[in-house]
Design a protein around this motif. Sequence first.
Motif, PDB file in Angstrom:
ATOM      1  N   HIS A 196       7.043  10.802   4.897  1.00 54.98           N
ATOM      2  CA  HIS A 196       8.199  10.743   4.015  1.00 54.98           C
ATOM      3  C   HIS A 196       8.753  12.157   3.861  1.00 54.98           C
ATOM      4  O   HIS A 196       7.978  13.111   3.729  1.00 54.98           O
ATOM      5  CB  HIS A 196       7.831  10.181   2.645  1.00 54.98           C
TER       6      HIS A 196
ATOM      7  N   TYR B 210       2.684  12.931   3.892  1.00 58.69           N
ATOM      8  CA  TYR B 210       2.032  12.005   4.811  1.00 58.69           C
ATOM      9  C   TYR B 210       1.136  11.060   4.034  1.00 58.69           C
ATOM     10  O   TYR B 210       0.303  11.488   3.223  1.00 58.69           O
ATOM     11  CB  TYR B 210       1.213  12.771   5.844  1.00 58.69           C
ATOM     12  N   SER B 211       1.301   9.747   4.276  1.00 56.99           N
ATOM     13  CA  SER B 211       0.478   8.727   3.640  1.00 56.99           C
ATOM     14  C   SER B 211      -0.655   8.339   4.577  1.00 56.99           C
ATOM     15  O   SER B 211      -0.413   7.820   5.678  1.00 56.99           O
ATOM     16  CB  SER B 211       1.328   7.498   3.294  1.00 56.99           C
TER      17      SER B 211
ATOM     18  N   ASN C 158      -2.824   6.010   3.953  1.00 61.55           N
ATOM     19  CA  ASN C 158      -2.960   4.563   3.885  1.00 61.55           C
ATOM     20  C   ASN C 158      -2.044   3.864   4.884  1.00 61.55           C
ATOM     21  O   ASN C 158      -2.474   3.021   5.668  1.00 61.55           O
ATOM     22  CB  ASN C 158      -2.660   4.084   2.463  1.00 61.55           C
ATOM     23  N   SER C 159      -0.755   4.218   4.877  1.00 60.16           N
ATOM     24  CA  SER C 159       0.208   3.556   5.759  1.00 60.16           C
ATOM     25  C   SER C 159       0.497   4.350   7.030  1.00 60.16           C
ATOM     26  O   SER C 159       1.160   3.848   7.926  1.00 60.16           O
ATOM     27  CB  SER C 159       1.529   3.334   5.008  1.00 60.16           C
TER      28      SER C 159
ATOM     29  N   GLN D 170      -1.638   3.607  -5.596  1.00 63.63           N
ATOM     30  CA  GLN D 170      -1.188   4.381  -4.452  1.00 63.63           C
ATOM     31  C   GLN D 170      -2.263   5.378  -4.026  1.00 63.63           C
ATOM     32  O   GLN D 170      -2.741   6.172  -4.837  1.00 63.63           O
ATOM     33  CB  GLN D 170       0.107   5.119  -4.786  1.00 63.63           C
TER      34      GLN D 170
ATOM     35  N   TRP E 298      -0.994  11.041  -1.084  1.00 66.39           N
ATOM     36  CA  TRP E 298      -0.315  11.582   0.088  1.00 66.39           C
ATOM     37  C   TRP E 298      -0.782  13.024   0.301  1.00 66.39           C
ATOM     38  O   TRP E 298      -1.434  13.613  -0.556  1.00 66.39           O
ATOM     39  CB  TRP E 298       1.192  11.584  -0.104  1.00 66.39           C
TER      40      TRP E 298
ATOM     41  N   CYS F 154       0.808  -1.221   0.000  1.00 66.07           N
ATOM     42  CA  CYS F 154       0.000   0.000   0.000  1.00 66.07           C
ATOM     43  C   CYS F 154       0.837   1.266   0.000  1.00 66.07           C
ATOM     44  O   CYS F 154       0.309   2.355  -0.199  1.00 66.07           O
ATOM     45  CB  CYS F 154      -0.938   0.014   1.208  1.00 66.07           C
ATOM     46  N   ASP F 155       2.133   1.156   0.232  1.00 64.62           N
ATOM     47  CA  ASP F 155       2.993   2.336   0.277  1.00 64.62           C
ATOM     48  C   ASP F 155       4.081   2.190  -0.774  1.00 64.62           C
ATOM     49  O   ASP F 155       4.723   1.140  -0.873  1.00 64.62           O
ATOM     50  CB  ASP F 155       3.607   2.510   1.664  1.00 64.62           C
TER      51      ASP F 155
END
Length: 366
Positions: free
Chosen positions: A87, A79-80, A82-83, A56, A59, A29-30
Amino acid sequence: MAPKKQCTSRVSWEQLDPDLLRIISKKLCDISSFVCFRAVCKRWRAVTSLSDPPPQFPWVIDWPKAKSSGELESVFRFYSINSRKTHAFVVPHAYIFGPSDGSVLIYERDRSDKECQSFLNPLAWRERFVPLEVPVDNTVRPIRLARNLIQNVEPALFYEENAHYILCFWQSVKNKWAGVRVPRLKTVVFYDHKFFVTDDEINYTRIRVIDESTGAVLSYLPPPTDNFYHGYLIATDDGLLAVEVIRSIAVIPYLKIDLEECQFEVYRLENYPQNPHWTKLRGIGDLMLFLDQQNGFSLKASDFGGFKGNCIYFITAGKKWPKRGSEHVIARFDIESNKTERIPAPAWLGRRFFERQAAWFMPTLL
């Protein structure tokens, strides 16, 4: 009785079946996990491709904080949802204007001390330069070109010039950049090889349709409602959508808001170009719409495990923090239930005075 022999055979991860490896890679997922997956060995890298990563989820990009000297830090954070990972990317000596799909628009000084402007993919570290006649200042804004529908499309942008806006885009037929002057541009989307531009004159709002290959205005469309000044146009597989913000908190930052009062209405353009008109929708099915201060785009929930369709994700500003500005808020509006809920976000997102809002960013390795 003789003791049982223990099984000493081991299955090498390197020798996993290629079909199984492809299934595993599509579940990542990332995109950072996908990069690490490909770095394990040559065999794992051979069964995957940078041009075919797993879907994806967008973000959220945060603008760098200002230093005491007035300059900007060169570290940009993403910022994700999902996960729930953060980053960070370093872009030395550069200022950022905003994201456009998998790139961010920046300007910097080159080795000859000249200012240059480009779209930079921070994951692939690939640059695409924009025309020199575009001014280098904070009036420039990138445009999202519906990456889920169109591949290998050059980015577009617009900037303010006196009382008008200049829409700049790449004309593939003529192999050059073109500029079209439009008044009071509010929102723009690329759909069916055309630009649909919402401009707001003194007494009326209308949508002009501009041909990509020639830059000519093909026609004018009425907006879905008389109060579409804070609306969005979004290209989808099912047609062109218009989203009206009932309360304009999604486009006016730094206001104290109540998320329970956030509401949206969605319309679809029907029978274009013969007899174009807008139809109000009761739902958008499997679609997820994403709105920030400048752009809107769509994705399909079925491409992402654990996510629900018929929703609108948006970024706005929450309650004011004393002496620290406004807090950026990520939220989701459920069209079926007509309710809004807040999505967890890291503490570093927002909380500052009068800087550009956070925005959606589509991670890609291309």
